[in-house]
Motif scaffolding. Structure first.
Motif, short mmCIF file in Angstrom:
data_model
loop_
_atom_site.label_atom_id
_atom_site.label_comp_id
_atom_site.label_asym_id
_atom_site.label_seq_id
_atom_site.Cartn_x
_atom_site.Cartn_y
_atom_site.Cartn_z
N ALA A 91 1.23 -0.23 13.86
CA ALA A 91 0.24 0.63 14.52
C ALA A 91 0.47 2.09 14.15
N VAL A 92 1.74 2.50 14.09
CA VAL A 92 2.08 3.87 13.70
C VAL A 92 1.67 4.12 12.24
N GLN A 93 1.91 3.12 11.39
CA GLN A 93 1.54 3.26 9.98
C GLN A 93 0.02 3.40 9.82
N ARG A 94 -0.73 2.62 10.57
CA ARG A 94 -2.19 2.68 10.45
C ARG A 94 -2.72 4.06 10.81
N GLU A 95 -2.10 4.70 11.79
CA GLU A 95 -2.51 6.05 12.15
C GLU A 95 -2.18 7.03 11.03
N ALA A 96 -0.95 6.93 10.48
CA ALA A 96 -0.54 7.80 9.38
C ALA A 96 -1.41 7.57 8.15
N LEU A 97 -1.77 6.31 7.92
CA LEU A 97 -2.61 5.94 6.78
C LEU A 97 -4.00 6.55 6.93
N ALA A 98 -4.56 6.45 8.11
CA ALA A 98 -5.91 6.99 8.36
C ALA A 98 -5.95 8.50 8.18
N LYS A 99 -4.83 9.17 8.50
CA LYS A 99 -4.79 10.63 8.40
C LYS A 99 -4.21 11.12 7.08
N GLY A 100 -3.85 10.17 6.21
CA GLY A 100 -3.36 10.55 4.88
C GLY A 100 -2.06 11.33 4.90
N ARG A 101 -1.18 10.99 5.82
CA ARG A 101 0.08 11.72 5.93
C ARG A 101 1.07 11.26 4.85
N GLY A 102 1.85 12.22 4.37
CA GLY A 102 2.94 11.89 3.46
C GLY A 102 2.50 11.06 2.27
N ILE A 103 3.22 9.98 2.08
CA ILE A 103 2.97 9.13 0.92
C ILE A 103 1.59 8.48 0.96
N PHE A 104 1.03 8.33 2.15
CA PHE A 104 -0.29 7.71 2.27
C PHE A 104 -1.39 8.63 1.75
N GLY A 105 -1.06 9.89 1.54
CA GLY A 105 -2.00 10.82 0.93
C GLY A 105 -1.72 11.05 -0.54
N VAL A 106 -0.65 10.45 -1.05
CA VAL A 106 -0.22 10.65 -2.44
C VAL A 106 -0.57 9.46 -3.32
N LEU A 107 -0.39 8.26 -2.79
CA LEU A 107 -0.63 7.06 -3.58
C LEU A 107 -2.10 6.95 -3.98
N ARG A 108 -2.33 6.47 -5.18
CA ARG A 108 -3.69 6.30 -5.69
C ARG A 108 -3.85 4.88 -6.24
N ASP A 109 -5.05 4.36 -6.12
CA ASP A 109 -5.32 3.04 -6.67
C ASP A 109 -5.16 3.07 -8.19
N THR A 110 -4.37 2.15 -8.70
CA THR A 110 -4.11 2.07 -10.13
C THR A 110 -4.77 0.85 -10.76
N ASP A 111 -5.27 -0.05 -9.94
CA ASP A 111 -5.83 -1.31 -10.43
C ASP A 111 -7.08 -1.67 -9.63
N PRO A 112 -7.92 -2.52 -10.19
CA PRO A 112 -9.14 -2.92 -9.48
C PRO A 112 -8.87 -3.80 -8.25
N TYR A 113 -7.71 -4.44 -8.24
CA TYR A 113 -7.32 -5.26 -7.10
C TYR A 113 -5.81 -5.45 -7.11
N TYR A 114 -5.28 -5.98 -6.00
CA TYR A 114 -3.83 -6.20 -5.86
C TYR A 114 -3.63 -7.61 -5.31
N VAL A 115 -2.49 -8.20 -5.68
CA VAL A 115 -2.20 -9.59 -5.30
C VAL A 115 -1.13 -9.58 -4.20
N GLY A 116 -1.51 -10.06 -3.03
CA GLY A 116 -0.57 -10.13 -1.92
C GLY A 116 0.06 -11.50 -1.79
N ASN A 117 1.28 -11.51 -1.30
CA ASN A 117 2.01 -12.75 -1.05
C ASN A 117 2.05 -12.97 0.46
N ARG A 118 1.37 -13.99 0.93
CA ARG A 118 1.29 -14.23 2.37
C ARG A 118 2.65 -14.55 2.98
#
Length: 207
Positions: A136-163
């Motif tokens: 929940a804390v991460q989602r708030e930081a992500l929405a506000k683009g804090r720190g690394i969440f404002g630095v990272l950029r999409d490098t690929d058209p999609y990403y593969v997650g491991n459930r």
């Protein structure tokens, strides 16, 4: 006589509780990076449930904001005696203690790091006690683009997650080819909001 026995019994319980509380306090002598510290007894403690950017890499410079994560961790914990709560899984594969540190005001150190955008909330079996709170804390930081969440950029058209591991990979990564329980994300935001962490190696979003 009964009153005396009751008082002695309650005193014994109190002393046991005090001893137990003190046993769960540790002194931090040094922060090694954003999520690992050295305790006064020489043991290393890895914060459970988060992953800070890599400061010490075998090859290449530190990851973005790794130094900032380390400096904040130093500011929060170095030279302080803090409450320690061990994770259900007591040690990681490197033999480091796994657990949680709490500041005098009751805040979780990991929570502060994630809220500043200096660590990811990550899932590990046996170390997920505060996962929902950290997410929940991460989602708030992500929405506000804090720190690394404002630095990272999409490098690929999609990403593969491991459930199973709750990690996500760039599609060309070797590990991505062998995931059985896959889930696809179309952006870093989508993957991070879902509670997946960037996998090590060809790390999504990192230069």
């Amino acid at each position: 006589m009964k009153d005396l026995r009751l008082r002695l019994f309650l005193l014994g319980i109190l002393l046991l509780w005090v001893g137990w509380a003190r046993a769960l306090e540790v002194t931090v002598v040094r922060a090694l990076d954003g999520d690992t510290v050295v305790l006064s007894d020489g043991k290393r403690l890895r914060y459970a449930g988060i992953d800070a950017p890599e400061l010490h890499r075998k090859e290449g410079p530190p990851e973005p904001l790794a130094r900032e994560a380390w400096l904040l961790n130093r500011q929060l914990v170095e030279g302080r005696r803090l409450r320690f709560e061990p994770a259900a899984r007591r040690r990681d594969r490197y033999g480091r203690l796994l657990g949680y540190l709490f500041l005098p005001d009751g805040r979780l150190v990991s929570e502060v790091l994630v809220s500043r955008g200096l660590a990811f909330a990550c899932f590990w079996p046996g170390a997920a006690r505060y996962r929902e709170h950290l997410l929940a804390v991460q989602r708030e930081a992500l929405a506000k683009g804090r720190g690394i969440f404002g630095v990272l950029r999409d490098t690929d058209p999609y990403y593969v997650g491991n459930r199973a591991s709750r990690r996500f990979h760039r599609p060309h990564c070797p590990h991505a080819q062998h995931i059985r329980r896959k889930i696809l994300f179309h952006s870093l935001y989508e993957a991070l909001y879902a509670g997946y962490c960037p996998a090590r190696g060809c790390r999504p979003g990192f230069p």
